[in-house]
Design a protein around this motif. Structure first.
Motif: not given
Length: 429
Positions: A100-107, A110-111, A225-226, A320-321
Motif C-alpha cells: 500500500i505504501t508503493i501504491g500511495l507513492s506512485l499515486a 503521477f496524480g 491513468k488509474v 489517493l485518486f
C-alpha cells in the motif's frame, strides 16, 4: 512426472504441444479482439467463462480442506506448524504494508485524479462495510463444520482443517488410515484440477470478450491513468520488491522465481481468484521452486485467504485518486491511517466476496473521503482486480519459498535447475 511420461500427453498437433500459459494468452488476446468488435453483444460469450469459473469454484473448498490437512499432518510437529504459521502471517502483513505504501507513492507521483475537479454530493450511496475485526475473529470458529464446508466459509474451513490435522498428528498410528484417505482425496483433487485447467484458454476467451465488450475503450480512457498506475505499482511490487526479498533475504536466484510465476500469474490474471489459482500455485511452487509438500500445502492455502498485497496496493492508488479527484489534501497522518487500516482490513475482509471494494469503502470511511468515489472505480474494478489478484498470488509463492528456505524444506536442486519438467508439462497444470 518425467518428460518421457508426459510425451504422449503432448500430442494433438500444434495446440496440444503449446504450453498452458501460451494457450491462455492466445485466449486472452482473441477474447479482447472479439469483445472489441462485438461490443456489448459479447456478453453472449460470458457463459463460457462462467462455466470455467464455476468449475474452479467447485475445486476450492475440497482442495483447501484436503491440502491443509495433508500439509499439517506431514509436519508431524504441532510446534513446527505454529512456527510456520506465525512466520507466514508476519510476512503477509509486512508485505501488505509495503504494497500500500508503493501504491500511495506512485499515486502521489503521477496524480491520476488531479484536474478532475469533482464535487462531493449529499448522497445516500454508501459502500458495503467490512465486518469488524473482532466479529471476524469470533466467527472463525465454525459452529457447524459441515455447514462451513457447504457455505464455502474459507476462514472457518481453514480453522477446522488445521484443528483436525493437528488432532490426527497427536493420535499417532490410529490416524494413519484417515491421513491416507485425505492424501488420496488431495491427489484426486489435483488430478481433477489438471482436467479443469485444460479448459482455461476457452474460459479466459469468454471472460475477456465480455470484459472488452462491456467496458470498451471509451469508458476506459478517463480512468486509464488509474489503471496504468495500479499496473505499474503491481509490476514494481513483484519485479522489484519480491525479487529483492528472494535475492537478499532468501539468497536465491530471483530469475528462477520469476519464471515459475508465469503459469500461476496467467491463471490469476484472468480468473481474478487467488483461491481458484491455488492448484496452479501449489504445482508451480513444488515442481518449479522446490517447496516441500508440507510447507506448500499449509502456507499457500493460508495465503490465498489472508494475503492481500495486490488489494492493498489498489487501496493506495484508488484512495489517493479519489482524494485528488475531489480536491482533498491528505496529511501524513492520513497516509499512515490508510496504511494501517488497509493492512488490518486484509485479515478482516478475508474470504469476503468483492473484498477489494469492501476494503476500499472501509479506507474511504476511515480517512473521511467521499464514499461516492467508490462508484468511480467500481466500473473498472474487474480490470484492477486482474492486477491485484496476480500480485496476491505472486506474494503467496514468494512467502512459501522464504519459509521453506528458513525451515530447510526447499529443494534447491529443483529451484536452481536449468530446466524444469514442470515447466515443459505446464499444460497439465
Amino acid at each position: 512426472m518425467s518428460r518421457k511420461d508426459a510425451a504422449p500427453q503432448a500430442g494433438g498437433g500444434f495446440w496440444g504441444k503449446m504450453e498452458l500459459w501460451k494457450k491462455i494468452v492466445v485466449g486472452m488476446v482473441a477474447g479482447v479482439i472479439v469483445g472489441a468488435v462485438m461490443g456489448p453483444e459479447a456478453e453472449v460469450l460470458k457463459p463460457i467463462g462462467t462455466l470455467f469459473i464455476n468449475a474452479i469454484k467447485m475445486l476450492i473448498v475440497p482442495l483447501i480442506f484436503c491440502s491443509l490437512i495433508v500439509g499439517v499432518t506431514s509436519m508431524q510437529d504441532s510446534r513446527k506448524m505454529g512456527r510456520i504459521g506465525a512466520k507466514a502471517i508476519i510476512l503477509y502483513l509486512g508485505t501488505t504494508a509495503i504494497a500500500i505504501t508503493i501504491g500511495l507513492s506512485l499515486a502521489a507521483i503521477f496524480g491520476p485524479g488531479e484536474g478532475l475537479n469533482m464535487v462531493a454530493k449529499d448522497s445516500a450511496t454508501m459502500g458495503k462495510e467490512a465486518p469488524p475485526l473482532v466479529q471476524t475473529l469470533l466467527n472463525i470458529i465454525p459452529k457447524n463444520p459441515v455447514g462451513a464446508l457447504a457455505a464455502g466459509n474459507i476462514l472457518q474451513i481453514i480453522v477446522f482443517a488445521i484443528g483436525l490435522g493437528v488432532s490426527l498428528t497427536l493420535i499417532g498410528d490410529k490416524a494413519k488410515p484417515a491421513i491416507a484417505v485425505f492424501e488420496s482425496l488431495a491427489e484426486a483433487m489435483y488430478k481433477l484440477t489438471e482436467i479443469v485447467m485444460k479448459f482455461a484458454p476457452f474460459g479466459v476467451f469468454g471472460l475477456m470478450a465480455w470484459v472488452a465488450g462491456k467496458y470498451g475503450i471509451d469508458i476506459l480512457l478517463p480512468l486509464i491513468k488509474v489503471i496504468a498506475v495500479a499496473y505499474l505499482g503491481s509490476l514494481v511490487h513483484v519485479l522489484v520488491f519480491y525479487t529483492g526479498i528472494i535475492s537478499f533475504v532468501g539468497r536465491l536466484n530471483p530469475i528462477r522465481y520469476v519464471k515459475a510465476l508465469v503459469n500461476p500469474a496467467a491463471v490469476a490474471f484472468t480468473t481474478t481468484s487467488s483461491s481458484g489459482t491455488l492448484p496452479a500455485t501449489i504445482k508451480a511452487s513444488r515442481e518449479e521452486l522446490g517447496v516441500s509438500k508440507g510447507v506448500s500445502s499449509f502456507v499457500l492455502p493460508l495465503g490465498a485467504t489472508i494475503n492481500m498485497d495486490g488489494t492493498a496496493l489498489y487501496q493506495g492508488v484508488c484512495a489517493l485518486f479519489i482524494a485528488q479527484a475531489f480536491g482533498i489534501d491528505l496529511e501524513m497522518s492520513d497516509y499512515m491511517l490508510i496504511i494501517l487500516t488497509s493492512t488490518l482490513a486484509s485479515i478482516g475482509t478475508a474470504g469476503v466476496p468483492g473484498a477489494g471494494l469492501i476494503m476500499l469503502s472501509l479506507v474511504l470511511t476511515t480517512v473521511g473521503l467521499p464514499i461516492e468515489g467508490l462508484a468511480i472505480v467500481a466500473g473498472i474494478d474487474r480490470i484492477l482486480d486482474m492486477a491485484r489478484t496476480t500480485v496476491n498470488v505472486c506474494g503467496d509463492m514468494m512467502v512459501s519459498v522464504l519459509i521453506a528456505k528458513s525451515e530447510g524444506e526447499l529443494d534447491e536442486t529443483i529451484y536452481n535447475a536449468e530446466t524444469s519438467s514442470a515447466n515443459s508439462e505446464v499444460e497439465t497444470a
